[in-house]
Write a protein that holds these residues in place. Structure first.
Motif, PDB file in Angstrom:
ATOM      1  N   SER A  32      -6.937 -52.822 -38.693  1.00  0.00           N
ATOM      2  CA  SER A  32      -6.970 -51.327 -38.561  1.00  0.00           C
ATOM      3  C   SER A  32      -5.453 -50.726 -38.756  1.00  0.00           C
ATOM      4  O   SER A  32      -5.385 -49.825 -39.602  1.00  0.00           O
ATOM      5  CB  SER A  32      -7.614 -50.840 -37.234  1.00  0.00           C
ATOM      6  N   MET A  91     -11.677 -61.543 -31.638  1.00  0.00           N
ATOM      7  CA  MET A  91     -12.304 -60.711 -32.824  1.00  0.00           C
ATOM      8  C   MET A  91     -11.673 -59.239 -32.513  1.00  0.00           C
ATOM      9  O   MET A  91     -11.448 -58.788 -33.674  1.00  0.00           O
ATOM     10  CB  MET A  91     -13.618 -60.741 -32.799  1.00  0.00           C
ATOM     11  N   ASP A  92     -11.772 -58.833 -31.311  1.00  0.00           N
ATOM     12  CA  ASP A  92     -11.261 -57.350 -30.911  1.00  0.00           C
ATOM     13  C   ASP A  92      -9.956 -57.119 -31.623  1.00  0.00           C
ATOM     14  O   ASP A  92      -9.653 -56.210 -32.205  1.00  0.00           O
ATOM     15  CB  ASP A  92     -11.494 -56.774 -29.431  1.00  0.00           C
ATOM     16  N   ARG A  93      -9.140 -58.193 -31.222  1.00  0.00           N
ATOM     17  CA  ARG A  93      -7.619 -58.055 -31.674  1.00  0.00           C
ATOM     18  C   ARG A  93      -7.568 -57.985 -33.244  1.00  0.00           C
ATOM     19  O   ARG A  93      -6.714 -57.340 -33.875  1.00  0.00           O
ATOM     20  CB  ARG A  93      -6.754 -59.150 -30.994  1.00  0.00           C
ATOM     21  N   ASP A 143      -9.664 -56.996 -35.228  1.00  0.00           N
ATOM     22  CA  ASP A 143      -9.993 -55.605 -35.875  1.00  0.00           C
ATOM     23  C   ASP A 143      -8.978 -54.650 -35.661  1.00  0.00           C
ATOM     24  O   ASP A 143      -8.623 -53.895 -36.538  1.00  0.00           O
ATOM     25  CB  ASP A 143     -11.338 -55.311 -35.158  1.00  0.00           C
ATOM     26  N   ALA A 144      -8.400 -54.537 -34.726  1.00  0.00           N
ATOM     27  CA  ALA A 144      -7.267 -53.577 -34.263  1.00  0.00           C
ATOM     28  C   ALA A 144      -5.861 -53.736 -34.979  1.00  0.00           C
ATOM     29  O   ALA A 144      -5.555 -52.987 -35.627  1.00  0.00           O
ATOM     30  CB  ALA A 144      -6.653 -53.835 -33.144  1.00  0.00           C
TER      31      ALA A 144
END
Length: 125
Positions: free
Chosen positions: A9, A1-3, A5-6
């Motif tokens: 962005s 999930m963090d990837r 978002d990155a």
């Protein structure tokens, strides 16, 4: 999930940079009074010289007033007879129609000059 978002962005940043570049380029052209992209002064001069009674064109300038609104000014040397027989206003209409029809320039200023006037302008360009 963090990837995700990155990556999202980075995509947003790339889109913002692309939009910013276009805005800066267009506003810079207006602020610097640059000629519109693709403007060929030689082509404009050639069209104006193709109009009957036009002898010369000098001090030809084209710049951007606002986005998509080019402006033009020029000194147009015409045959002396244009002033003596009174058809200079019709010639001015022809010159403006030429620009509007061929180059999509609606805002123009012309100084009509008799051929004999050239001796009074030593610094023409």
């Amino acid at each position: 999930m963090d990837r995700a978002d990155a990556v999202a962005s980075l995509i947003v940043v790339a889109l913002m940079l692309h939009a910013t570049w276009g805005l800066l380029r267009d506003s810079g052209r207006v602020l610097l009074e640059a000629a519109p992209e693709g403007t060929d002064l030689n082509d404009i001069r050639a069209h104006l010289l193709g109009i009957e009674h036009v002898v010369d064109v000098h001090d030809l300038h084209v710049w951007t007033v606002t986005t998509n609104l080019p402006a033009l000014s020029a000194h147009v040397v015409v045959e002396d007879s244009c002033f003596t027989d009174g058809h200079a206003p019709q010639l001015l209409d022809q010159v403006q129609a030429c620009l509007g029809g061929h180059f999509d320039v609606e805002h123009s200023t012309f100084q009509l000059e008799p051929a004999a006037h050239v001796t009074h302008e030593p610094g023409t360009h």
